[in-house]
Design a protein around this motif. Structure first.
Motif, mmCIF file in Angstrom:
data_model
loop_
_atom_site.group_PDB
_atom_site.id
_atom_site.type_symbol
_atom_site.label_atom_id
_atom_site.label_comp_id
_atom_site.label_asym_id
_atom_site.label_seq_id
_atom_site.Cartn_x
_atom_site.Cartn_y
_atom_site.Cartn_z
ATOM 1 N N GLU A 47 0.736 -1.190 0.177
ATOM 2 C CA GLU A 47 -0.126 -0.015 -0.167
ATOM 3 C C GLU A 47 0.893 1.256 -0.046
ATOM 4 N N ASP A 48 2.151 1.105 -0.262
ATOM 5 C CA ASP A 48 2.932 2.250 0.266
ATOM 6 C C ASP A 48 2.768 3.122 1.233
ATOM 7 N N ARG A 49 2.642 2.591 2.510
ATOM 8 C CA ARG A 49 2.423 3.301 3.674
ATOM 9 C C ARG A 49 3.354 2.928 4.770
ATOM 10 N N MET A 50 3.876 4.203 5.483
ATOM 11 C CA MET A 50 4.779 4.053 6.522
ATOM 12 C C MET A 50 3.799 3.705 7.773
ATOM 13 N N GLN A 51 4.508 2.950 8.737
ATOM 14 C CA GLN A 51 4.064 2.673 10.029
ATOM 15 C C GLN A 51 4.660 3.627 11.148
ATOM 16 N N LYS A 52 4.715 3.393 12.211
ATOM 17 C CA LYS A 52 5.163 4.150 13.436
ATOM 18 C C LYS A 52 6.686 3.835 13.155
ATOM 19 N N GLY A 53 7.711 4.630 13.747
ATOM 20 C CA GLY A 53 8.916 4.496 13.515
ATOM 21 C C GLY A 53 9.888 5.381 14.286
ATOM 22 N N ILE A 54 11.037 5.570 14.107
ATOM 23 C CA ILE A 54 11.842 6.501 14.687
ATOM 24 C C ILE A 54 12.495 7.408 13.614
ATOM 25 N N THR A 55 12.756 8.663 13.918
ATOM 26 C CA THR A 55 13.530 9.340 12.944
ATOM 27 C C THR A 55 14.874 10.252 13.729
ATOM 28 N N LEU A 56 16.234 9.990 13.451
ATOM 29 C CA LEU A 56 17.219 10.541 14.057
ATOM 30 C C LEU A 56 17.854 11.673 13.048
ATOM 31 N N SER A 57 18.322 12.684 13.707
ATOM 32 C CA SER A 57 19.127 13.489 13.328
ATOM 33 C C SER A 57 20.695 13.093 12.928
ATOM 34 N N LYS A 58 21.459 13.691 12.215
ATOM 35 C CA LYS A 58 22.807 13.378 11.940
ATOM 36 C C LYS A 58 23.708 13.020 13.360
ATOM 37 N N GLU A 59 23.502 13.840 14.526
ATOM 38 C CA GLU A 59 24.125 13.759 15.489
ATOM 39 C C GLU A 59 23.499 12.716 16.550
ATOM 40 N N GLU A 60 22.079 12.359 16.472
ATOM 41 C CA GLU A 60 21.532 11.438 17.134
ATOM 42 C C GLU A 60 21.831 10.076 16.531
ATOM 43 N N ALA A 61 22.057 9.935 15.029
ATOM 44 C CA ALA A 61 22.405 8.704 14.705
ATOM 45 C C ALA A 61 23.793 8.299 14.920
ATOM 46 N N ALA A 62 24.821 9.199 14.875
ATOM 47 C CA ALA A 62 26.230 8.989 15.420
ATOM 48 C C ALA A 62 26.278 8.719 16.766
ATOM 49 N N GLU A 63 25.542 9.173 17.616
ATOM 50 C CA GLU A 63 25.298 8.840 19.182
ATOM 51 C C GLU A 63 24.891 7.272 19.099
ATOM 52 N N LEU A 64 23.985 6.927 18.759
ATOM 53 C CA LEU A 64 23.486 5.619 18.595
ATOM 54 C C LEU A 64 24.523 4.800 18.074
ATOM 55 N N PHE A 65 25.065 4.974 17.051
ATOM 56 C CA PHE A 65 26.136 4.279 16.280
ATOM 57 C C PHE A 65 27.263 3.977 17.587
ATOM 58 N N GLU A 66 27.699 5.035 18.163
ATOM 59 C CA GLU A 66 28.936 4.915 19.161
ATOM 60 C C GLU A 66 28.184 4.034 20.269
ATOM 61 N N ALA A 67 26.948 4.234 20.863
ATOM 62 C CA ALA A 67 26.614 3.349 21.810
ATOM 63 C C ALA A 67 26.455 1.845 21.303
ATOM 64 N N LEU A 68 26.001 1.395 20.283
ATOM 65 C CA LEU A 68 25.917 0.298 20.042
ATOM 66 C C LEU A 68 26.990 -0.650 19.711
ATOM 67 N N LYS A 69 28.251 0.422 19.362
ATOM 68 C CA LYS A 69 29.699 -0.440 19.234
ATOM 69 C C LYS A 69 29.864 -1.152 20.529
ATOM 70 N N SER A 70 29.602 -0.515 21.506
ATOM 71 C CA SER A 70 29.992 -1.462 22.936
ATOM 72 C C SER A 70 28.769 -1.930 23.574
ATOM 73 N N PHE A 71 27.597 -2.129 22.873
ATOM 74 C CA PHE A 71 26.382 -2.857 23.657
ATOM 75 C C PHE A 71 26.681 -4.317 23.396
ATOM 76 N N ASP A 72 26.221 -5.220 24.340
ATOM 77 C CA ASP A 72 26.297 -6.546 24.623
ATOM 78 C C ASP A 72 24.976 -7.093 23.966
ATOM 79 N N PHE A 73 25.145 -7.489 22.907
ATOM 80 C CA PHE A 73 24.009 -8.035 21.980
ATOM 81 C C PHE A 73 23.372 -9.468 22.732
ATOM 82 N N GLU A 74 24.123 -9.956 23.454
ATOM 83 C CA GLU A 74 23.800 -11.169 23.981
ATOM 84 C C GLU A 74 22.901 -11.022 25.183
ATOM 85 N N GLN A 75 22.634 -9.702 25.530
ATOM 86 C CA GLN A 75 21.512 -9.434 26.380
ATOM 87 C C GLN A 75 20.125 -9.631 26.018
#
Length: 77
Positions: A47-75
């Protein structure tokens, strides 16, 4: 009410697919004069329709990237 406008500038990744729904990471510009944002959300491509999601600025995306580098995905099990 003004028309809601967006443009997908680049598809970064499709994270999952289930039926007509995909979870995608895209670079999207909202509105006519908006800045590109990193957008993570579900789409119904049939239907070419978007659902709920999250939108990040350049700065927010960079912060998330840095945080995920040290995140223990086994959790997550």
């Amino acid at each position: 009410m003004p028309e809601f406008k967006y443009e997908i500038n680049k598809q970064v990744a499709v994270l999952s697919e289930k039926g007509d729904y995909t979870t995608e990471v895209n670079v999207i510009t909202y509105g006519e004069h908006g800045k590109p944002k990193l957008d993570i959300r579900k789409w119904n491509r049939a239907e070419d329709r978007m659902q709920k999601g999250i939108t990040l600025s350049k700065e927010e995306a960079a912060e998330l990237f840095e945080a995920l580098k040290s995140f223990d995905f086994e959790q997550l099990g």
